[in-house]
Design a protein around this motif. Structure first.
Motif, short mmCIF file in Angstrom:
data_model
loop_
_atom_site.label_atom_id
_atom_site.label_comp_id
_atom_site.label_asym_id
_atom_site.label_seq_id
_atom_site.Cartn_x
_atom_site.Cartn_y
_atom_site.Cartn_z
N GLU A 201 35.98 39.12 39.67
CA GLU A 201 34.96 38.38 38.94
C GLU A 201 34.78 39.04 37.59
O GLU A 201 34.68 40.27 37.49
N ARG B 282 31.67 33.25 33.01
CA ARG B 282 31.91 34.08 34.20
C ARG B 282 32.77 33.31 35.19
O ARG B 282 32.45 32.17 35.56
N ARG C 297 35.21 33.61 38.88
CA ARG C 297 35.49 34.35 40.10
C ARG C 297 36.69 33.71 40.81
O ARG C 297 36.80 32.50 40.89
#
Length: 312
Positions: free
Chosen positions: A5, A94, A96
């Motif tokens: 991540e 962001r 992941r």
């Protein structure tokens, strides 16, 4: 294993078709990104309760960047609008992952069927099949040619590709590619639910691999009932009421679990089953994986019986 991540930087922002935004992401320090295989997707984390999954549609050999395509969905929950309206070159996002429940299995022959934005996981599969020397064809449909992303990229493969916009050719002629497929052929399909359902009806057992953007209606068992889940790592027993998901129950008890869609389509919450028989209600696992009962998606699936032991 904790998934990768990181805050990635938008390197490029492009339009691939009407309503389809393409974002190319890279590490801010230029670090190589995790390896991935065709069919993989990543979670884009836009806020505490706003995560979306997007297929990686670039080159798996290029560890410098990840490419995703985002279809703007006016009736959606805000994820696509956020990316279309608020994210541009230099911004950080962001991300992941990656994770993959749609892997390209080795085969001498493939039939690929894509509908709309469902072309995204198929793109790297075409390149992989080509490198492997496999026999393959692609049937690619959409509402109109202007709404169909990456047509230029797939057209370079020549007559193995059929592009069929609905406003020009009508509904996809599935029989042209699915009727009488030779032994050893695997069929890969991604797109809207009605297309996947139609392909499932035409394919003999065992040859079809699909990825769904929306949950498939799952058959229920004998009715939902309360059961117990034992968290194997702590030994704690959690009661799961009839109207509460396993995910919500174990999180309320303090277990740390990654999750995203809560609809059984992304695979983020897949959990190993130590003991017991899951009642699978997801749209991710294959029939073979369900029969094995070794994992389950705890956001939607339940228990066939009174007790499950999970690796949590």
């Amino acid at each position: 294993m904790t998934p990768y991540e990181a805050e990635l930087v938008v390197d490029r922002r492009e339009s691939a078709a009407e309503g389809v935004l393409v974002l190319t992401l890279c590490h801010p320090l230029g670090d190589p990104l995790p390896a991935w295989e065709p069919g993989a997707h990543v979670d884009v984390v836009l806020g505490p309760d706003l995560e979306r999954q997007y297929s990686l549609c670039g080159d798996p050999d290029d560890r410098a960047v990840w490419r995703i395509a985002v279809l703007r969905e006016p009736g959606g929950r805000g994820g696509s609008a956020h990316l279309h309206e608020r994210v541009g070159p230099g911004d950080k996002v962001r991300v992941r992952g990656p994770r993959n429940h749609f892997r390209l299995e080795p085969s001498p022959r493939y039939r690929f069927v894509a509908g709309g934005i469902g072309i995204t996981p198929i793109l790297p599969m075409l390149a992989a099949a080509e490198r492997a020397g496999a026999e393959w064809t692609l049937l690619y449909g959409g509402r109109s040619r202007r709404s169909m992303a990456f047509t230029g990229e797939v057209e370079r493969y020549g007559d193995r590709v059929t592009i069929a916009p609905e406003d020009e050719t009508g509904l996809l002629d599935l029989g042209s590619v699915l009727d009488g497929v030779p032994d050893g052929t695997l069929v890969y399909c991604c797109g809207p639910g009605p297309l996947l359902d139609a392909v499932e009806e035409r394919c003999p057992p065992g040859i079809l691999r699909v990825e769904r953007f929306r949950p498939k209606d799952a058959p229920r068992g004998d009715g939902d009932a309360e059961f117990e889940v034992v968290l194997a790592r702590s030994g704690r027993t959690v009661t799961v009421p009839a109207d509460v998901s396993v995910l919500d129950a174990v999180r309320a008890a303090g277990a740390e679990v990654l999750y995203s869609c809560t609809e059984g389509t992304c695979g983020t919450c897949e959990t190993d089953v130590v003991e017991g028989t899951p009642d699978h209600r997801d749209s991710v696992l294959t029939d073979e994986e369900r029969a094995a009962g070794e994992t389950m998606l705890i956001c939607v699936s339940r228990c066939r019986g009174r007790r499950l032991v999970l690796d949590l």
